[in-house]
Write a protein that holds these residues in place. Structure first.
Motif, PDB file in Angstrom:
ATOM      1  N   GLU A  55      -4.758  20.991   5.573  1.00 52.56           N
ATOM      2  CA  GLU A  55      -6.211  20.830   5.592  1.00 52.56           C
ATOM      3  C   GLU A  55      -6.656  19.684   4.683  1.00 52.56           C
ATOM      4  O   GLU A  55      -7.631  19.009   4.958  1.00 52.56           O
ATOM      5  CB  GLU A  55      -6.881  22.121   5.144  1.00 52.56           C
ATOM      6  N   SER A  56      -5.932  19.462   3.602  1.00 50.44           N
ATOM      7  CA  SER A  56      -6.293  18.422   2.634  1.00 50.44           C
ATOM      8  C   SER A  56      -5.597  17.093   2.910  1.00 50.44           C
ATOM      9  O   SER A  56      -5.870  16.103   2.238  1.00 50.44           O
ATOM     10  CB  SER A  56      -5.937  18.882   1.224  1.00 50.44           C
ATOM     11  N   LEU A  57      -4.722  17.085   3.879  1.00 45.76           N
ATOM     12  CA  LEU A  57      -3.946  15.892   4.175  1.00 45.76           C
ATOM     13  C   LEU A  57      -4.833  14.707   4.550  1.00 45.76           C
ATOM     14  O   LEU A  57      -4.558  13.576   4.165  1.00 45.76           O
ATOM     15  CB  LEU A  57      -2.934  16.174   5.285  1.00 45.76           C
ATOM     16  N   ALA A  58      -5.914  14.960   5.267  1.00 48.86           N
ATOM     17  CA  ALA A  58      -6.815  13.880   5.682  1.00 48.86           C
ATOM     18  C   ALA A  58      -7.381  13.156   4.466  1.00 48.86           C
ATOM     19  O   ALA A  58      -7.485  11.929   4.458  1.00 48.86           O
ATOM     20  CB  ALA A  58      -7.946  14.422   6.538  1.00 48.86           C
ATOM     21  N   TYR A  59      -7.715  13.901   3.423  1.00 49.33           N
ATOM     22  CA  TYR A  59      -8.260  13.279   2.217  1.00 49.33           C
ATOM     23  C   TYR A  59      -7.217  12.418   1.508  1.00 49.33           C
ATOM     24  O   TYR A  59      -7.509  11.301   1.089  1.00 49.33           O
ATOM     25  CB  TYR A  59      -8.798  14.351   1.268  1.00 49.33           C
ATOM     26  N   SER A  60      -6.010  12.925   1.377  1.00 47.62           N
ATOM     27  CA  SER A  60      -4.939  12.148   0.738  1.00 47.62           C
ATOM     28  C   SER A  60      -4.614  10.906   1.549  1.00 47.62           C
ATOM     29  O   SER A  60      -4.387   9.826   0.998  1.00 47.62           O
ATOM     30  CB  SER A  60      -3.679  12.996   0.580  1.00 47.62           C
ATOM     31  N   PHE A  61      -4.600  11.069   2.856  1.00 43.22           N
ATOM     32  CA  PHE A  61      -4.300   9.966   3.753  1.00 43.22           C
ATOM     33  C   PHE A  61      -5.376   8.881   3.650  1.00 43.22           C
ATOM     34  O   PHE A  61      -5.069   7.693   3.549  1.00 43.22           O
ATOM     35  CB  PHE A  61      -4.183  10.500   5.179  1.00 43.22           C
ATOM     36  N   MET A  62      -6.645   9.294   3.630  1.00 44.47           N
ATOM     37  CA  MET A  62      -7.739   8.335   3.508  1.00 44.47           C
ATOM     38  C   MET A  62      -7.721   7.657   2.141  1.00 44.47           C
ATOM     39  O   MET A  62      -7.988   6.465   2.036  1.00 44.47           O
ATOM     40  CB  MET A  62      -9.089   9.035   3.721  1.00 44.47           C
ATOM     41  N   LEU A  63      -7.384   8.407   1.093  1.00 43.46           N
ATOM     42  CA  LEU A  63      -7.311   7.821  -0.241  1.00 43.46           C
ATOM     43  C   LEU A  63      -6.211   6.773  -0.311  1.00 43.46           C
ATOM     44  O   LEU A  63      -6.408   5.687  -0.851  1.00 43.46           O
ATOM     45  CB  LEU A  63      -7.075   8.913  -1.296  1.00 43.46           C
ATOM     46  N   SER A  64      -5.056   7.074   0.280  1.00 47.14           N
ATOM     47  CA  SER A  64      -3.965   6.087   0.253  1.00 47.14           C
ATOM     48  C   SER A  64      -4.333   4.844   1.045  1.00 47.14           C
ATOM     49  O   SER A  64      -4.049   3.720   0.614  1.00 47.14           O
ATOM     50  CB  SER A  64      -2.661   6.698   0.767  1.00 47.14           C
ATOM     51  N   ASN A  65      -5.001   5.012   2.165  1.00 47.57           N
ATOM     52  CA  ASN A  65      -5.413   3.853   2.956  1.00 47.57           C
ATOM     53  C   ASN A  65      -6.491   3.042   2.244  1.00 47.57           C
ATOM     54  O   ASN A  65      -6.447   1.813   2.233  1.00 47.57           O
ATOM     55  CB  ASN A  65      -5.911   4.290   4.335  1.00 47.57           C
ATOM     56  N   GLY A  66      -7.461   3.726   1.664  1.00 48.57           N
ATOM     57  CA  GLY A  66      -8.531   3.031   0.960  1.00 48.57           C
ATOM     58  C   GLY A  66      -8.030   2.267  -0.251  1.00 48.57           C
ATOM     59  O   GLY A  66      -8.393   1.105  -0.472  1.00 48.57           O
ATOM     60  N   LEU A  67      -7.161   2.908  -1.037  1.00 47.61           N
ATOM     61  CA  LEU A  67      -6.633   2.235  -2.217  1.00 47.61           C
ATOM     62  C   LEU A  67      -5.684   1.106  -1.852  1.00 47.61           C
ATOM     63  O   LEU A  67      -5.623   0.105  -2.558  1.00 47.61           O
ATOM     64  CB  LEU A  67      -5.938   3.237  -3.147  1.00 47.61           C
ATOM     65  N   THR A  68      -4.961   1.247  -0.751  1.00 49.79           N
ATOM     66  CA  THR A  68      -4.092   0.155  -0.308  1.00 49.79           C
ATOM     67  C   THR A  68      -4.926  -1.085  -0.017  1.00 49.79           C
ATOM     68  O   THR A  68      -4.617  -2.186  -0.476  1.00 49.79           O
ATOM     69  CB  THR A  68      -3.288   0.557   0.945  1.00 49.79           C
ATOM     70  N   GLY A  69      -5.998  -0.903   0.742  1.00 55.35           N
ATOM     71  CA  GLY A  69      -6.880  -2.031   1.043  1.00 55.35           C
ATOM     72  C   GLY A  69      -7.518  -2.618  -0.192  1.00 55.35           C
ATOM     73  O   GLY A  69      -7.637  -3.837  -0.334  1.00 55.35           O
ATOM     74  N   LEU A  70      -7.900  -1.755  -1.114  1.00 56.89           N
ATOM     75  CA  LEU A  70      -8.567  -2.209  -2.327  1.00 56.89           C
ATOM     76  C   LEU A  70      -7.611  -2.965  -3.247  1.00 56.89           C
ATOM     77  O   LEU A  70      -7.944  -4.031  -3.758  1.00 56.89           O
ATOM     78  CB  LEU A  70      -9.167  -1.007  -3.061  1.00 56.89           C
ATOM     79  N   VAL A  71      -6.427  -2.444  -3.443  1.00 56.89           N
ATOM     80  CA  VAL A  71      -5.450  -3.087  -4.329  1.00 56.89           C
ATOM     81  C   VAL A  71      -5.031  -4.446  -3.782  1.00 56.89           C
ATOM     82  O   VAL A  71      -4.889  -5.417  -4.529  1.00 56.89           O
ATOM     83  CB  VAL A  71      -4.214  -2.181  -4.541  1.00 56.89           C
ATOM     84  N   LEU A  72      -4.863  -4.540  -2.483  1.00 61.98           N
ATOM     85  CA  LEU A  72      -4.391  -5.789  -1.893  1.00 61.98           C
ATOM     86  C   LEU A  72      -5.500  -6.806  -1.626  1.00 61.98           C
ATOM     87  O   LEU A  72      -5.215  -7.959  -1.315  1.00 61.98           O
ATOM     88  CB  LEU A  72      -3.630  -5.503  -0.594  1.00 61.98           C
ATOM     89  N   SER A  73      -6.753  -6.388  -1.765  1.00 62.31           N
ATOM     90  CA  SER A  73      -7.877  -7.257  -1.438  1.00 62.31           C
ATOM     91  C   SER A  73      -8.169  -8.265  -2.539  1.00 62.31           C
ATOM     92  O   SER A  73      -8.528  -7.904  -3.655  1.00 62.31           O
ATOM     93  CB  SER A  73      -9.120  -6.409  -1.187  1.00 62.31           C
ATOM     94  N   LYS A  74      -8.059  -9.536  -2.207  1.00 61.80           N
ATOM     95  CA  LYS A  74      -8.455 -10.601  -3.134  1.00 61.80           C
ATOM     96  C   LYS A  74      -9.979 -10.767  -3.139  1.00 61.80           C
ATOM     97  O   LYS A  74     -10.529 -11.388  -4.029  1.00 61.80           O
ATOM     98  CB  LYS A  74      -7.800 -11.925  -2.738  1.00 61.80           C
ATOM     99  N   LYS A  75     -10.636 -10.206  -2.134  1.00 62.45           N
ATOM    100  CA  LYS A  75     -12.095 -10.275  -2.063  1.00 62.45           C
ATOM    101  C   LYS A  75     -12.722  -9.407  -3.163  1.00 62.45           C
ATOM    102  O   LYS A  75     -13.677  -9.817  -3.796  1.00 62.45           O
ATOM    103  CB  LYS A  75     -12.563  -9.790  -0.690  1.00 62.45           C
TER     104      LYS A  75
END
Length: 125
Positions: A27-47
């Protein structure tokens, strides 16, 4: 669009059951999955963060991640450490809080959160 989300979550559930990456229930997997995707984009973003030290400061200050200074020299290593940190999170309320922090950083909006977005998705399974 909702069908794609539910299919994505099903794939994440199968992957997680096979490799036990995230320590949360299905049930909580969606939140962890979204957090990993969001942080991946944020960490790699030079913008959002032009310098690696800015990423490290954000993670240390906003998400209370105690990361060593040497990680500021390589975003890939930094991302690896962040994903490992996410995979070890178990408290769903803490995951939601981190998700809101990432959402606010990406959107520049302090009014809304990702919880409402995730709740609007009907998950099958």
């Amino acid at each position: 669009m909702e069908k794609e989300y539910s299919e994505l979550i099903e794939v994440a559930k199968k992957f997680n059951s096979a490799y036990e990456i995230f320590k949360v229930n299905d049930e909580s997997l969606a939140y962890s999955f979204m957090l990993s995707n969001g942080l991946t984009g944020l960490v790699l973003s030079k913008k959002h963060f032009k310098r690696n030290s800015d990423v490290l400061n954000f993670l240390n200050e906003e998400l209370q991640m105690d990361l060593p200074e040497y990680l500021q020299h390589n975003r890939t290593l930094l991302l690896g450490r962040v994903l490992k940190w996410i995979s070890e999170l178990e408290d769903i309320n803490q995951i939601k809080s981190y998700l809101n922090t990432v959402y606010n950083e990406l959107s520049g909006n302090n009014e809304s959160d990702w919880s409402s977005v995730i709740k609007s998705i009907t998950l099958e399974g």
